[in-house]
Design a protein around this motif. Structure first.
Motif, PDB file in Angstrom:
ATOM      1  N   GLU A  34      11.346  74.300  42.109  1.00  0.00           N
ATOM      2  CA  GLU A  34      10.504  75.450  42.452  1.00  0.00           C
ATOM      3  C   GLU A  34       9.274  75.475  41.551  1.00  0.00           C
ATOM      4  O   GLU A  34       9.385  75.522  40.331  1.00  0.00           O
ATOM      5  CB  GLU A  34      11.293  76.748  42.266  1.00  0.00           C
ATOM      6  CG  GLU A  34      10.464  77.993  42.544  1.00  0.00           C
ATOM      7  CD  GLU A  34      11.190  79.259  42.097  1.00  0.00           C
ATOM      8  OE1 GLU A  34      12.102  79.692  42.812  1.00  0.00           O
ATOM      9  OE2 GLU A  34      10.848  79.792  41.024  1.00  0.00           O
ATOM     10  N   ASN A  38      18.523  76.820  42.510  1.00  0.00           N
ATOM     11  CA  ASN A  38      17.906  76.075  43.612  1.00  0.00           C
ATOM     12  C   ASN A  38      18.597  74.721  43.685  1.00  0.00           C
ATOM     13  O   ASN A  38      18.056  73.724  43.223  1.00  0.00           O
ATOM     14  CB  ASN A  38      16.422  75.853  43.351  1.00  0.00           C
ATOM     15  CG  ASN A  38      15.644  77.144  43.370  1.00  0.00           C
ATOM     16  OD1 ASN A  38      16.030  78.079  44.020  1.00  0.00           O
ATOM     17  ND2 ASN A  38      14.551  77.161  42.649  1.00  0.00           N
ATOM     18  N   HIS A  49      17.801  79.836  37.413  1.00  0.00           N
ATOM     19  CA  HIS A  49      16.717  80.620  36.821  1.00  0.00           C
ATOM     20  C   HIS A  49      16.754  82.038  37.372  1.00  0.00           C
ATOM     21  O   HIS A  49      17.415  82.319  38.367  1.00  0.00           O
ATOM     22  CB  HIS A  49      15.358  79.955  37.020  1.00  0.00           C
ATOM     23  CG  HIS A  49      14.913  79.886  38.439  1.00  0.00           C
ATOM     24  ND1 HIS A  49      15.045  78.757  39.207  1.00  0.00           N
ATOM     25  CD2 HIS A  49      14.329  80.805  39.246  1.00  0.00           C
ATOM     26  CE1 HIS A  49      14.558  78.979  40.410  1.00  0.00           C
ATOM     27  NE2 HIS A  49      14.124  80.218  40.471  1.00  0.00           N
ATOM     28  N   HIS A  73      19.303  82.705  40.262  1.00  0.00           N
ATOM     29  CA  HIS A  73      19.659  81.839  41.373  1.00  0.00           C
ATOM     30  C   HIS A  73      19.522  80.373  40.984  1.00  0.00           C
ATOM     31  O   HIS A  73      18.767  80.020  40.079  1.00  0.00           O
ATOM     32  CB  HIS A  73      18.854  82.156  42.639  1.00  0.00           C
ATOM     33  CG  HIS A  73      17.376  82.241  42.448  1.00  0.00           C
ATOM     34  ND1 HIS A  73      16.762  83.293  41.823  1.00  0.00           N
ATOM     35  CD2 HIS A  73      16.390  81.395  42.822  1.00  0.00           C
ATOM     36  CE1 HIS A  73      15.448  83.116  41.821  1.00  0.00           C
ATOM     37  NE2 HIS A  73      15.200  81.964  42.409  1.00  0.00           N
TER      38      HIS A  73
HETATM   39 FE   LIG Z   1      13.357  81.106  42.334  1.00  0.00          FE
END
Ligand SMILES: [Fe+2]
Length: 389
Positions: free
Chosen positions: A306, A301, A335, A299
Motif C-alpha cells: 500500500e 494487506n 498497519h 489491517h
Molecule cells: Fe491500509
C-alpha cells in the motif's frame, strides 16, 4: 477512455479519398491498441507521421533498487526532491515493479520536444501547478488535483503555467481504466460510480501546426529514451475520431461514498490497471453511527503493498505526515492508525484529507534515489511516544 469523441474535420467515410486544398491526400493514421482489438482513434495528418530524419539513444533508464530488502514501513519526504528543468527527462523514480512505477518531478520549464511513452500508460497526478496538455488529439487544460490519463503512444507535452509544478507520475504496464464494476456491459459509468462521464474532461481545441523543419520528439521504449527528429511539426492533425485519447478526472470531482460505519478501501477506488489499483481519499463526512469509530482498524494487506501520497497536510489515521509525504506499507506487516488517532476520531464529523493511494499486487522496489528522502524512524512511529504531532 471508452467513449466516442472527435475533434476537427474528418471525412464522412473512413479510409476514403480525402484531399487537402493543395490536392495532396490527407495522411490517415490509425492509432490502435491490443492489436486492433482495443480502443483506437483515426487521425488525419497534413504530412506523413513516418517521415523521420534521424534518431539516437538519449539515455538508458536503468533503475537500481535499495539493496536492503529488510521488511519495514517506509516514509519518503518528496518535498526534498530537487526542482529540475524537464518534466520528461528529470523524473525521479521512487517505487517500481513490473506492473507500475511511481515517479516524482518538479519541472520548471516546458519541454521543447514532444514526448511519447511507447511502453506504458501514464496517470500524471497534478499535485500542484496548472497549464495545458498539448497532444496530437488536441489541447487539454490541467490544474492542481487533476489525474491526467495519457494512454501509451500519444505524443504530448505539458505546457507549464502556474508554478510551482509537482507531478506524481504513475506509469503502468497495463491499460489504465475505470474499475469494471463501475461500468455496465456497454462501458457506461453506472449510478453507484463515484464519478460519471460529465466529470471526465476531453481535449477541446485542436490547433494545427503546418510547419516544416527539424522537430525533436522523445520516445520511451525498452527502458530507453530515444530522440527522433521529424521533418515537420508532429502536431499537424486536422481531425480525428475514436475512443483513444488523453483525458482528465479531477480528484475534486471524485464523490466519496460514506456509510454509518467505516467503509473499506475499495469505495475509494478510482482506476484499475493490471497488477494495481489507484484510490482517492477526499474530503468527506465521517461515519454517522452513534458509536462509529471513524479511523480504520488495523489491517493486513496480505495481497498488496500500500502506497499513499499525501496531497495535503491532513490524514486522519497518521501523525508526522505532511503534504508531499509518501508512505509504503508492505504486505507482511499489519498497519493501522497511529497511537491516539482512534480515540481522537470519536465524534468527529468530517475529514479534509486529500491523498492518492496505489495498492500493488506484487511487491514494490524502493529506488536508490528515494533513500535520499527517507525518514528512517517511520517504522517505529507506532510505538507510544515515538512520534511527533
Ligand atoms: Fe491500509
Amino acid at each position: 477512455m471508452p467513449f466516442y469523441h472527435h475533434l476537427g474535420e474528418v471525412p464522412r467515410k473512413r479510409h476514403t479519398v480525402w484531399r487537402q486544398p493543395s490536392g495532396e491526400l490527407y495522411h490517415e493514421h490509425l492509432m490502435g491498441s491490443f492489436g486492433f482489438s482495443g480502443p483506437e482513434s483515426l487521425l488525419y495528418h497534413l504530412r506523413p507521421p513516418t517521415s523521420i530524419l534521424h534518431s539516437r539513444t538519449l539515455r538508458e533508464l536503468s533503475w537500481q533498487h535499495d539493496a536492503d530488502l529488510t521488511l519495514r514501513m517506509r516514509h519518503f519526504d518528496l518535498n526534498k526532491v530537487a526542482k529540475s528543468k524537464s518534466c520528461t527527462l528529470d523524473r525521479t523514480p521512487i517505487l517500481f515493479n513490473h506492473d507500475v512505477a511511481l515517479q516524482i518531478v518538479e519541472p520548471t520549464a516546458t519541454d521543447e520536444f514532444l514526448y511519447r511513452n511507447a511502453q506504458g500508460d501514464e496517470v500524471v497526478f497534478v499535485s500542484s501547478g496548472a497549464g495545458v496538455l498539448q497532444s496530437q488529439m488536441g489541447e487539454l487544460p490541467f490544474q492542481s488535483g487533476d489525474y491526467v490519463v495519457i494512454p501509451r503512444g500519444i505524443l504530448h507535452r505539458f505546457q507549464l503555467g502556474e508554478q510551482p509544478t509537482r507531478f506524481l507520475i504513475i506509469e503502468s504496464t497495463g491499460q489504465i481504466r475505470p474499475p469494471k464494476r463501475y461500468c455496465n456491459q456497454f462501458g457506461q459509468l453506472l449510478e453507484h460510480s463515484p464519478y460519471c462521464e460529465r466529470d471526465i474532461r476531453l481535449p477541446t481545441e485542436l490547433p494545427v501546426y503546418d510547419q516544416t523543419g527539424e522537430f525533436q520528439i522523445v520516445v520511451k521504449h525498452q527502458n530507453l529514451l530515444t530522440e527522433v527528429v521529424l521533418d515537420h511539426h508532429p502536431l499537424d492533425v486536422v481531425g480525428w475520431d475514436g475512443f483513444y485519447y488523453p483525458w482528465i478526472l479531477s480528484i475534486h470531482d471524485f464523490e466519496p461514498i460514506t456509510g454509518s460505519l467505516h467503509q473499506p478501501p475499495p469505495v475509494h477506488q478510482t482506476f484499475e490497471a493490471d497488477g494495481f489499483v489507484v484510490c482517492s481519499f477526499v474530503p468527506r463526512l465521517f461515519d454517522y453511527h452513534p458509536q462509529a469509530l471513524p479511523v480504520p482498524y488495523n489491517h493486513s494487506n496480505v495481497m498488496s503493498d500500500e502506497v499513499i501520497y499525501y496531497a495535503n497536510d491532513e490524514f486522519m489515521s497518521r501523525k508526522s505526515i505532511q503534504y508531499g509525504s509518501l508512505t509504503l506499507h508492505p504486505f507482511g506487516l499489519p498497519h493501522g492508525p497511529h497511537p491516539g488517532r482512534a480515540e481522537a476520531s470519536i465524534g468527529k464529523q468530517r475529514t479534509e484529507e486529500l491523498a492518492v493511494m496505489v495498492d500493488t499486487f506484487q511487491s514494490l522496489n524502493v529506488s536508490r534515489q528515494a533513500l535520499d528522502f527517507e525518514d528512517p524512524d517511520y517504522g517505529r512511529s507506532w510505538l507510544p511516544g515515538k512520534h511527533v504531532d
